[in-house]
Design a protein around this motif. Structure first.
Motif, PDB file in Angstrom:
ATOM      1  N   ASP A 277       0.822  -1.219   0.000  1.00  0.00           N
ATOM      2  CA  ASP A 277       0.000   0.000   0.000  1.00  0.00           C
ATOM      3  C   ASP A 277       0.851   1.262   0.000  1.00  0.00           C
ATOM      4  O   ASP A 277       0.581   2.213   0.747  1.00  0.00           O
ATOM      5  N   LEU A 278       1.898   1.268  -0.828  1.00  0.00           N
ATOM      6  CA  LEU A 278       2.736   2.460  -0.926  1.00  0.00           C
ATOM      7  C   LEU A 278       1.912   3.599  -1.507  1.00  0.00           C
ATOM      8  O   LEU A 278       1.321   3.471  -2.582  1.00  0.00           O
ATOM      9  N   ALA A 279       1.844   4.699  -0.777  1.00  0.00           N
ATOM     10  CA  ALA A 279       1.150   5.881  -1.281  1.00  0.00           C
ATOM     11  C   ALA A 279       2.057   6.607  -2.257  1.00  0.00           C
ATOM     12  O   ALA A 279       3.280   6.495  -2.185  1.00  0.00           O
ATOM     13  N   PRO A 280       1.485   7.339  -3.207  1.00  0.00           N
ATOM     14  CA  PRO A 280       2.321   8.122  -4.117  1.00  0.00           C
ATOM     15  C   PRO A 280       3.264   9.030  -3.327  1.00  0.00           C
ATOM     16  O   PRO A 280       2.849   9.701  -2.377  1.00  0.00           O
ATOM     17  N   ALA A 281       4.549   9.021  -3.709  1.00  0.00           N
ATOM     18  CA  ALA A 281       5.548   9.794  -2.976  1.00  0.00           C
ATOM     19  C   ALA A 281       5.268  11.285  -3.102  1.00  0.00           C
ATOM     20  O   ALA A 281       4.776  11.764  -4.115  1.00  0.00           O
ATOM     21  N   ASP A 282       5.586  12.016  -2.038  1.00  0.00           N
ATOM     22  CA  ASP A 282       5.530  13.470  -2.105  1.00  0.00           C
ATOM     23  C   ASP A 282       6.762  14.032  -1.405  1.00  0.00           C
ATOM     24  O   ASP A 282       7.631  13.278  -0.962  1.00  0.00           O
ATOM     25  N   SER A 283       6.842  15.341  -1.325  1.00  0.00           N
ATOM     26  CA  SER A 283       8.040  15.956  -0.757  1.00  0.00           C
ATOM     27  C   SER A 283       8.214  15.638   0.722  1.00  0.00           C
ATOM     28  O   SER A 283       9.303  15.796   1.271  1.00  0.00           O
ATOM     29  N   THR A 376       8.206  16.224  -7.884  1.00  0.00           N
ATOM     30  CA  THR A 376       8.660  17.487  -8.460  1.00  0.00           C
ATOM     31  C   THR A 376       7.555  18.164  -9.262  1.00  0.00           C
ATOM     32  O   THR A 376       7.049  17.593 -10.239  1.00  0.00           O
ATOM     33  N   ARG A 377       7.185  19.378  -8.856  1.00  0.00           N
ATOM     34  CA  ARG A 377       6.157  20.134  -9.594  1.00  0.00           C
ATOM     35  C   ARG A 377       6.762  20.841 -10.802  1.00  0.00           C
ATOM     36  O   ARG A 377       6.141  20.925 -11.857  1.00  0.00           O
ATOM     37  N   GLY A 378       7.959  21.364 -10.641  1.00  0.00           N
ATOM     38  CA  GLY A 378       8.623  22.080 -11.726  1.00  0.00           C
ATOM     39  C   GLY A 378       9.629  21.192 -12.426  1.00  0.00           C
ATOM     40  O   GLY A 378       9.323  20.071 -12.816  1.00  0.00           O
ATOM     41  N   ARG A 379      10.858  21.698 -12.552  1.00  0.00           N
ATOM     42  CA  ARG A 379      11.913  20.932 -13.214  1.00  0.00           C
ATOM     43  C   ARG A 379      12.764  20.191 -12.183  1.00  0.00           C
ATOM     44  O   ARG A 379      12.987  20.684 -11.078  1.00  0.00           O
ATOM     45  N   LEU A 380      13.249  19.016 -12.582  1.00  0.00           N
ATOM     46  CA  LEU A 380      14.194  18.255 -11.768  1.00  0.00           C
ATOM     47  C   LEU A 380      15.590  18.558 -12.298  1.00  0.00           C
ATOM     48  O   LEU A 380      15.892  18.324 -13.474  1.00  0.00           O
ATOM     49  N   MET A 381      16.468  19.098 -11.434  1.00  0.00           N
ATOM     50  CA  MET A 381      17.783  19.589 -11.849  1.00  0.00           C
ATOM     51  C   MET A 381      18.861  18.972 -10.966  1.00  0.00           C
ATOM     52  O   MET A 381      18.667  18.818  -9.762  1.00  0.00           O
ATOM     53  N   VAL A 382      19.992  18.628 -11.572  1.00  0.00           N
ATOM     54  CA  VAL A 382      21.056  17.990 -10.799  1.00  0.00           C
ATOM     55  C   VAL A 382      22.419  18.492 -11.259  1.00  0.00           C
ATOM     56  O   VAL A 382      22.644  18.716 -12.449  1.00  0.00           O
ATOM     57  N   ALA A 455      21.191  29.635  -9.750  1.00  0.00           N
ATOM     58  CA  ALA A 455      20.768  30.872 -10.411  1.00  0.00           C
ATOM     59  C   ALA A 455      19.651  30.644 -11.414  1.00  0.00           C
ATOM     60  O   ALA A 455      18.817  31.541 -11.634  1.00  0.00           O
ATOM     61  N   VAL A 456      19.592  29.457 -12.024  1.00  0.00           N
ATOM     62  CA  VAL A 456      18.570  29.204 -13.045  1.00  0.00           C
ATOM     63  C   VAL A 456      17.355  28.464 -12.480  1.00  0.00           C
ATOM     64  O   VAL A 456      16.393  28.214 -13.202  1.00  0.00           O
ATOM     65  N   ALA A 457      17.397  28.103 -11.181  1.00  0.00           N
ATOM     66  CA  ALA A 457      16.261  27.410 -10.573  1.00  0.00           C
ATOM     67  C   ALA A 457      15.081  28.361 -10.408  1.00  0.00           C
ATOM     68  O   ALA A 457      15.250  29.546 -10.134  1.00  0.00           O
ATOM     69  N   ARG A 458      13.876  27.800 -10.574  1.00  0.00           N
ATOM     70  CA  ARG A 458      12.648  28.587 -10.472  1.00  0.00           C
ATOM     71  C   ARG A 458      11.740  28.002  -9.383  1.00  0.00           C
ATOM     72  O   ARG A 458      11.939  26.857  -8.954  1.00  0.00           O
ATOM     73  N   PRO A 459      10.741  28.756  -8.953  1.00  0.00           N
ATOM     74  CA  PRO A 459       9.802  28.220  -7.959  1.00  0.00           C
ATOM     75  C   PRO A 459       9.220  26.880  -8.411  1.00  0.00           C
ATOM     76  O   PRO A 459       8.839  26.719  -9.577  1.00  0.00           O
ATOM     77  N   GLY A 460       9.159  25.927  -7.495  1.00  0.00           N
ATOM     78  CA  GLY A 460       8.615  24.607  -7.804  1.00  0.00           C
ATOM     79  C   GLY A 460       9.646  23.608  -8.299  1.00  0.00           C
ATOM     80  O   GLY A 460       9.368  22.412  -8.395  1.00  0.00           O
ATOM     81  N   ASP A 461      10.862  24.079  -8.638  1.00  0.00           N
ATOM     82  CA  ASP A 461      11.914  23.167  -9.098  1.00  0.00           C
ATOM     83  C   ASP A 461      12.493  22.380  -7.921  1.00  0.00           C
ATOM     84  O   ASP A 461      12.378  22.774  -6.753  1.00  0.00           O
ATOM     85  N   VAL A 462      13.133  21.273  -8.258  1.00  0.00           N
ATOM     86  CA  VAL A 462      13.908  20.493  -7.286  1.00  0.00           C
ATOM     87  C   VAL A 462      15.340  20.427  -7.796  1.00  0.00           C
ATOM     88  O   VAL A 462      15.580  20.028  -8.937  1.00  0.00           O
ATOM     89  N   VAL A 463      16.283  20.850  -6.947  1.00  0.00           N
ATOM     90  CA  VAL A 463      17.694  20.896  -7.318  1.00  0.00           C
ATOM     91  C   VAL A 463      18.476  19.969  -6.393  1.00  0.00           C
ATOM     92  O   VAL A 463      18.303  20.002  -5.178  1.00  0.00           O
ATOM     93  N   VAL A 464      19.351  19.127  -6.981  1.00  0.00           N
ATOM     94  CA  VAL A 464      20.195  18.234  -6.193  1.00  0.00           C
ATOM     95  C   VAL A 464      21.659  18.493  -6.524  1.00  0.00           C
ATOM     96  O   VAL A 464      22.039  18.523  -7.696  1.00  0.00           O
TER      97      VAL A 464
END
Length: 501
Positions: A277-283, A376-382, A455-464
């Motif tokens: 019963d894994l629920a959809p992952a969230d932040s 991730t709501r926006g872009r996934l960046m690494v 510098a290029v990250a925007r609201p909603g992005d995830v940066v690693v």
């Protein structure tokens, strides 16, 4: 000065050891001849770069007793003993010198290709929360007698004298259990000999460190040793148990190794300990039902991704093997806060999520990015680079980033003596279907790479920021220099005006 033992009494603790020369009072077992002096027993160990036997005479001249596995010329009157094999002998001597602390602790050994450190910390946390005072030794840190210290030894698993000394400190501090991260190097070199394991826990086994082991088969043999050590160890009040990942390709190989009990775990298979019963992952993490023995208990894990659920199952099964209840395990897993440098959140109030992570291989980069994608709501960046510390596929690092990330920056990560630009070109060779300048960039200066991706990250992005994690140094050709991804990220956020604090 600590406790002392006569050399003859120490030798009696190692089957086949033979004492020669005068009696000698030993206060310390040492591996480095440069630190050997009066009251020390220097154990001459053959290594890949140097052979301790070449330094035995100098250590004896400095006043130390000597342990060897082959004949060497020593000064007249030297105290020495002959060992059947130096590496396992070192572990036995070190344990005996400390009063064999592992015989009075419940001991879990955690090994695998990925996930060892998180699983080690998680296991100790669950035990501690259930009232079983516990310490741990991991790549990231050591927790001994309630004191947390970063692991600055340069080794994920220390040498046997240091391991035994830390176990003795745990015992003296009131610990009843210990969790030890056991790498393939440590298992091959008997660094965790005489640890008297009660549980041998496996996260997964693929292939790694072929620069050291030579072949995948030799690597797997090293991993198998944890089961052998556990099965043959000193008997305590629990059944010797191998905790095995039923979902992993290594399962059949590991399950064929003899031991009193096997406890399996898995998400996709019919294992003894399961997550359903894994629920959809969230932040905020991952929710699932922990099932074992016909019962279930809810877990809210504050870590994203199926691979962290698997780590949690491994930790949970290890704790069940030591007698904890399912409810105790579920409660401990649910309030585990995570490990420094493993998807560690950096939050100065910026408009995007930022993590520091240790992912430094194609396997770990794939898993980590896959875990973050659904949250991730926006872009996934690494940001990442290929390290010269290992033989991980460099082009495959580029492929992993192009498969999962919307934007990435290739940078420098422990180049040692290699050219950082050439390492970056090797990573680029694996990039598929992405345009340089639009979908990814190459910024060799790691500090500037951090600033560029933030510098290029925007609201909603995830940066690693991947590859360094908890580490506090960068390994360059001229030696190690101070480095801290988290500290550099915080400086960059402030300099760029992105911090809201």
């Amino acid at each position: 000065p600590g406790p002392q033992m006569r050399l003859s009494d120490l030798a009696a603790e190692v089957p086949g050891a033979i004492v020669s020369g005068p009696e000698y009072n030993v206060g310390r077992v040492v591996l480095d001849s440069r630190h050997a002096g009066p009251g020390d027993l220097f154990v001459a160990v053959p290594g890949s770069h140097a052979d301790g036997h070449d330094f035995a005479a100098a250590a004896a001249a400095a006043g130390a007793a000597i342990a060897v596995e082959r004949d060497v010329a020593l000064p007249d009157g030297s105290a020495w003993l002959r060992l059947p094999a130096a590496r396992p002998g070192l572990a036995e001597l070190a344990a005996a010198m400390q009063g064999r602390p592992a015989r009075r602790l419940l001991v879990v050994g955690v090994t695998g290709t990925e996930g060892k450190t998180t699983t080690t910390h998680m296991t100790a946390h669950v035990l501690e929360r259930a009232g079983l005072a516990s310490g741990y030794l991991s790549t990231v840190a050591h927790s001994v007698a309630g004191v947390y210290r970063p692991n600055d030894s340069g080794m994920s698993t220390m040498q046997a004298p240091q391991v035994q000394e830390q176990l003795a400190r745990m015992l003296a501090g009131g610990a009843r259990a210990a969790v030890i991260e056991a790498t393939s190097h440590a298992l091959d070199q008997d660094r965790v000999g005489a640890c008297e394991f009660d549980v041998a826990a496996y996260t997964n086994v693929s292939s790694d460190h072929l620069d050291y082991h030579g072949t995948a088969e030799a690597y797997r043999r090293a991993k198998l040793r944890l089961i052998d050590l556990c099965a043959a160890s000193f008997g305590k009040r629990v059944q010797k148990t191998a905790v095995l990942n039923r979902d992993d390709a290594s399962f059949e190989m590991l399950a064929a190794r003899p031991i009193a009990r096997r406890l399996t775990y898995g998400i996709d298979s019919d294992a003894d300990v399961r997550a359903t019963d894994l629920a959809p992952a969230d932040s905020a993490g991952t929710t699932f039902q922990l099932r074992a023995g016909g019962r279930s208990a809810p877990v809210h894990l504050h870590l994203p991704g199926r691979y962290n659920v698997a780590n949690a199952l491994c930790a949970g099964a290890s704790c069940l093997a030591l007698g904890l209840t399912l409810d105790q395990v579920a409660a401990g897993l649910s309030d585990f806060a995570g490990v420094r440098g493993r998807l560690e959140s950096v939050d100065l109030g910026q408009a995007f999520r930022l993590y520091v992570d240790f992912a430094d291989s194609p396997f770990s980069l794939n898993h980590m990015l896959s875990a973050l994608r659904p949250t991730t709501r926006g872009r996934l960046m690494v940001m990442f680079g290929a390290t010269a510390r290992s033989d991980h596929g460099r082009a495959e690092m580029g492929r992993a980033a192009s498969d999962h990330a919307d934007f990435f920056v290739i940078t420098t990560d422990d180049p040692l003596g290699e050219d950082p630009a050439e390492l970056a070109r090797c990573v680029q060779a694996g990039v598929v279907g992405r345009d340089l300048g639009r979908d990814y960039e190459v910024v060799l200066d790691r500090a500037q790479a951090i600033r560029r991706i933030l510098a290029v990250a925007r609201p909603g992005d995830v940066v690693v920021l991947a590859g360094k994690g908890h580490e506090q140094t960068m390994m360059l050709a001229g030696g190690n220099v101070p480095w801290d991804d988290r500290g550099e990220a915080e400086r960059a956020l402030r300099e760029l005006g992105l911090a809201a604090e």
